[in-house]
Design an enzyme around this catalytic site. Sequence first.
Site, short mmCIF file in Angstrom:
data_model
loop_
_atom_site.label_atom_id
_atom_site.label_comp_id
_atom_site.label_asym_id
_atom_site.label_seq_id
_atom_site.Cartn_x
_atom_site.Cartn_y
_atom_site.Cartn_z
N GLY A 12 0.82 -1.30 -0.01
CA GLY A 12 -0.09 0.00 0.06
C GLY A 12 0.84 1.42 -0.04
N ASP A 35 9.71 -8.86 -2.82
CA ASP A 35 10.10 -10.12 -2.66
C ASP A 35 9.14 -11.14 -2.51
OD1 ASP A 35 12.75 -9.26 -2.72
OD2 ASP A 35 12.99 -9.16 -0.15
N HIS A 135 8.50 25.71 11.00
CA HIS A 135 9.93 26.36 10.73
C HIS A 135 10.91 25.47 11.88
CE1 HIS A 135 9.75 28.76 14.58
NE2 HIS A 135 8.60 28.70 14.31
N HIS A 144 9.47 8.15 10.42
CA HIS A 144 8.04 8.34 9.59
C HIS A 144 7.29 9.29 10.40
CE1 HIS A 144 4.27 5.69 8.21
NE2 HIS A 144 4.29 7.08 7.89
#
Length: 206
Positions: A12, A35, A135, A144
């Site tokens: 996904g 794989d 910032h 992540h």
Amino acid sequence: MKDKLIIIGASGHGKVVADIAIKMNKWQSIAFLDDDESIKASMGLEVICKTADAFTYKDEADFFVAIGSNATREKIQENLIVEGLNVVSLIHPSSVIGTDVEIGIGSVVMAGVVINSSTRIGKGCIINTSSSIDHDNVIEEYVHISPGVSLAGTVKIGRLNWIGIGSVISNNVNICSGCKVGAGTVVVKDITEPGTYVGVPVRKID
Ligand SMILES: CC(C)(COP(=O)(O)OP(=O)(O)OC[C@H]1O[C@@H](n2cnc3c(N)ncnc32)[C@H](O)[C@@H]1OP(=O)(O)O)[C@@H](O)C(=O)NCCC(=O)NCCS
């Protein structure tokens, strides 16, 4: 830059990554490596072979590692870099990137993301859909940032961390490496010990 882009990982996450690459309109062809031999194609793009075969395409393709696990993504991407393959970053055209922002190689910035001025994003990061990074942030390698995360100004996120969907990190907060921050967590103080953190107010569960 080459004519062909090879995306490692046809899951996904790989589909979302491929969609960004299509929208960037820079490569004449895009294919996957995976794989799992049972996956022959994903989103109409062919799975041409396995991860270990990447090196045979060294001279003809750019590469992107679309594996959600931070540790696995690091291992594969670092191997590609050591072997001299050309790893690229992918930036969705709808994202807004401020002035003096640096984005490391192999990072993806997804749809609707805003990254404000003077922020540094390390290599191999996932900056997921509609996250907001203000910032002067420092996002280290192989992090992540999940969808809908909000990072205020001058936040530092340590390497390999996973910041769960919809989390909020207040300004000037440092999160050390080795942390998972659960969905919907609000962090208003530094996290200095590796572990899993959830809730409002945040608590360590592991
Ligand atoms: C934090 C997280 C990684 C923990 O997963 P886990 O180790 O499998 O933990 P468990 O599901 O066993 O939960 C352990 C306890 O923490 C609680 N908990 C887990 N995640 C929580 C969260 N986000 N907020 C509040 N409490 C949470 C559980 O209810 C459970 O409480 P209990 O012991 O009182 O029953 C996971 O719950 C999470 O939030 N993942 C983020 C998912 C995400 O962002 N996905 C986006 C991908 S793009």
